[in-house]
Motif scaffolding. Sequence first.
Motif, PDB file in Angstrom:
ATOM      1  N   LEU A 129       0.841  -1.194   0.000  1.00 52.05           N
ATOM      2  CA  LEU A 129       0.000   0.000   0.000  1.00 52.05           C
ATOM      3  C   LEU A 129       0.880   1.249   0.000  1.00 52.05           C
ATOM      4  N   ASP A 130       0.289   2.348  -0.422  1.00 55.66           N
ATOM      5  CA  ASP A 130       1.032   3.606  -0.530  1.00 55.66           C
ATOM      6  C   ASP A 130       1.239   4.282   0.816  1.00 55.66           C
ATOM      7  N   SER A 131       0.249   4.163   1.723  1.00 57.13           N
ATOM      8  CA  SER A 131       0.256   5.033   2.900  1.00 57.13           C
ATOM      9  C   SER A 131      -0.648   4.487   3.993  1.00 57.13           C
ATOM     10  N   VAL A 132      -0.498   5.059   5.179  1.00 56.87           N
ATOM     11  CA  VAL A 132      -1.495   4.922   6.242  1.00 56.87           C
ATOM     12  C   VAL A 132      -1.843   6.327   6.715  1.00 56.87           C
ATOM     13  N   TRP A 133      -3.094   6.499   7.099  1.00 51.77           N
ATOM     14  CA  TRP A 133      -3.612   7.789   7.557  1.00 51.77           C
ATOM     15  C   TRP A 133      -4.193   7.591   8.946  1.00 51.77           C
ATOM     16  N   LEU A 134      -3.747   8.401   9.899  1.00 55.62           N
ATOM     17  CA  LEU A 134      -4.036   8.181  11.313  1.00 55.62           C
ATOM     18  C   LEU A 134      -5.014   9.212  11.855  1.00 55.62           C
ATOM     19  N   ALA A 135      -6.100   8.723  12.426  1.00 57.31           N
ATOM     20  CA  ALA A 135      -7.091   9.607  13.037  1.00 57.31           C
ATOM     21  C   ALA A 135      -6.671   9.977  14.451  1.00 57.31           C
ATOM     22  N   GLU A 136      -7.272  11.044  14.966  1.00 54.89           N
ATOM     23  CA  GLU A 136      -6.989  11.543  16.307  1.00 54.89           C
ATOM     24  C   GLU A 136      -8.304  11.870  17.003  1.00 54.89           C
ATOM     25  N   HIS A 137      -8.497  11.307  18.190  1.00 51.66           N
ATOM     26  CA  HIS A 137      -9.700  11.577  18.980  1.00 51.66           C
ATOM     27  C   HIS A 137      -9.311  11.672  20.451  1.00 51.66           C
ATOM     28  N   HIS A 138     -10.162  12.337  21.216  1.00 58.64           N
ATOM     29  CA  HIS A 138      -9.908  12.524  22.640  1.00 58.64           C
ATOM     30  C   HIS A 138     -11.118  12.082  23.458  1.00 58.64           C
ATOM     31  N   PHE A 139     -10.857  11.254  24.456  1.00 56.82           N
ATOM     32  CA  PHE A 139     -11.829  10.924  25.503  1.00 56.82           C
ATOM     33  C   PHE A 139     -12.987  10.057  25.022  1.00 56.82           C
ATOM     34  N   VAL A 140     -12.886   9.417  23.844  1.00 59.09           N
ATOM     35  CA  VAL A 140     -13.974   8.586  23.320  1.00 59.09           C
ATOM     36  C   VAL A 140     -13.400   7.292  22.745  1.00 59.09           C
ATOM     37  N   PRO A 141     -14.149   6.193  22.817  1.00 59.91           N
ATOM     38  CA  PRO A 141     -13.675   4.932  22.247  1.00 59.91           C
ATOM     39  C   PRO A 141     -13.856   4.855  20.730  1.00 59.91           C
ATOM     40  N   TYR A 142     -14.459   5.864  20.113  1.00 61.95           N
ATOM     41  CA  TYR A 142     -14.561   5.876  18.650  1.00 61.95           C
ATOM     42  C   TYR A 142     -13.176   5.698  18.037  1.00 61.95           C
ATOM     43  N   GLY A 143     -12.171   6.328  18.642  1.00 64.26           N
ATOM     44  CA  GLY A 143     -10.776   6.141  18.266  1.00 64.26           C
ATOM     45  C   GLY A 143      -9.935   6.466  19.479  1.00 64.26           C
ATOM     46  N   VAL A 144      -8.978   5.597  19.816  1.00 65.41           N
ATOM     47  CA  VAL A 144      -8.263   5.766  21.078  1.00 65.41           C
ATOM     48  C   VAL A 144      -6.849   6.315  20.879  1.00 65.41           C
ATOM     49  N   CYS A 145      -6.566   6.856  19.694  1.00 69.11           N
ATOM     50  CA  CYS A 145      -5.289   7.533  19.463  1.00 69.11           C
ATOM     51  C   CYS A 145      -5.474   9.027  19.731  1.00 69.11           C
ATOM     52  N   PRO A 146      -4.892   9.585  20.805  1.00 69.02           N
ATOM     53  CA  PRO A 146      -5.070  10.999  21.109  1.00 69.02           C
ATOM     54  C   PRO A 146      -4.057  11.906  20.428  1.00 69.02           C
ATOM     55  N   SER A 147      -3.046  11.324  19.791  1.00 70.44           N
ATOM     56  CA  SER A 147      -2.021  12.133  19.122  1.00 70.44           C
ATOM     57  C   SER A 147      -1.595  11.427  17.848  1.00 70.44           C
ATOM     58  N   ALA A 148      -2.162  11.854  16.728  1.00 67.90           N
ATOM     59  CA  ALA A 148      -1.820  11.228  15.450  1.00 67.90           C
ATOM     60  C   ALA A 148      -0.353  11.456  15.106  1.00 67.90           C
ATOM     61  N   VAL A 149       0.204  12.601  15.507  1.00 69.96           N
ATOM     62  CA  VAL A 149       1.609  12.887  15.215  1.00 69.96           C
ATOM     63  C   VAL A 149       2.518  11.921  15.975  1.00 69.96           C
ATOM     64  N   THR A 150       2.179  11.629  17.217  1.00 71.01           N
ATOM     65  CA  THR A 150       3.000  10.699  17.999  1.00 71.01           C
ATOM     66  C   THR A 150       2.967   9.300  17.403  1.00 71.01           C
ATOM     67  N   LEU A 151       1.779   8.828  17.047  1.00 62.63           N
ATOM     68  CA  LEU A 151       1.672   7.511  16.425  1.00 62.63           C
ATOM     69  C   LEU A 151       2.375   7.496  15.072  1.00 62.63           C
ATOM     70  N   ALA A 152       2.284   8.604  14.340  1.00 59.01           N
ATOM     71  CA  ALA A 152       2.984   8.692  13.052  1.00 59.01           C
ATOM     72  C   ALA A 152       4.481   8.520  13.240  1.00 59.01           C
ATOM     73  N   ALA A 153       5.040   9.109  14.296  1.00 63.68           N
ATOM     74  CA  ALA A 153       6.466   8.988  14.554  1.00 63.68           C
ATOM     75  C   ALA A 153       6.846   7.525  14.768  1.00 63.68           C
ATOM     76  N   LEU A 154       6.047   6.810  15.536  1.00 69.24           N
ATOM     77  CA  LEU A 154       6.311   5.391  15.754  1.00 69.24           C
ATOM     78  C   LEU A 154       6.286   4.622  14.440  1.00 69.24           C
ATOM     79  N   LEU A 155       5.271   4.864  13.633  1.00 69.66           N
ATOM     80  CA  LEU A 155       5.101   4.091  12.403  1.00 69.66           C
ATOM     81  C   LEU A 155       6.152   4.446  11.363  1.00 69.66           C
ATOM     82  N   LEU A 156       6.561   5.694  11.317  1.00 67.68           N
ATOM     83  CA  LEU A 156       7.645   6.071  10.409  1.00 67.68           C
ATOM     84  C   LEU A 156       8.940   5.359  10.795  1.00 67.68           C
TER      85      LEU A 156
END
Length: 343
Positions: free
Chosen positions: A36-63
């Motif tokens: 695949l070409d890419s992954v795109w990371l969502a960011e949400h706060h205080f809800v289980p809809y998405g539990v990543c509160p910092s897309a930039v931080t997760l992006a750093a890990l994945l890069l």
Amino acid sequence: MRVGAFVLAAQFPGQGQGEALHRAVRTADVAEEAGLDSVWLAEHHFVPYGVCPSAVTLAALLLGRTRRLRVGTAVSVLPNTHPVALGEQTALLHLTSGGRFTLGVGRGGPWVDLEVFGGGLPAYEQEFPDSLDLLRRWLAEPRVGSAGGRYGFREVAVVPRPSEALDADTTRPEVIVACTSPASVRMAAERGLPMLLGMHCGDEEKAAMVALWRETARAAGHPADTVRNAGHVSAGVCQLADRTADARETLLKAMPGWFRLGLDAHVTIDGRHRAMRDPVAYTELLCDLHPVGTPELAVDRLAATAERTGITRFALLTEGSGDLASTEENVRRLGNEVVPRLG
């Protein structure tokens, strides 16, 4: 075409938050393996809809875990952070990843996030364009100051500067804007920034937004190649199976429970009523709009969207089953059975 995975780190009923984040990381690992070409990371706060509160931080890990994959935020919620802080993080990821990072930004919603992080309703309702402009200046200029408004500060040096990248193809990171209304489309177009269009929109609505973007961008004086090659991104859902009925059944069994749990958890900052979509009807709509079915159907549907809208970049939610093994298989089939046939 450029096809990527849209990762929400969704917490399905009965799952833990660590489980959701593990599935998000594995999605990126498998996306690179599957081509695949890419992954795109969502960011949400205080809800289980998405539990990543910092897309930039997760992006750093994945890069750091990948070598070829482009990683983007979809999106970083700009009213919840200082534009300079986000600019510094963006420059850092651009420089250290060889230019593989894309910063997607958006306004978010009138959620309690605004109270917690201190921006308040003005950050959501009025200040987004100014914050975006300050962020863009930080990514383009050697020194930046701000005369007033919410962020006023003396001129300081930009360190690190995106233009100092040793092995990136561009001197500055790509920035895209989530657009959900004509006003946000015009705002992005006036600045020549590509759009991220949501998975709730069909081809007809997306085509109209692209047409408005082009009209506004031309009127703002942007070059013809900027208008023609804007690189808009279409978000959607992808679930593959040997039979279309099986793919739809997988999502209809899992996604309504996630929607019910996640969407109902949103709290507005000012108590305003926010009508949430019916979970089953929304899942059925997504199945109708997007590549949910056989690989052959997925190829046809993605090609049709590209023809109707002019969009050739896709961010496709592949975790709709809520199951790790099924998500990994779905990503592999997308990379092996769909992408090669798109050209």
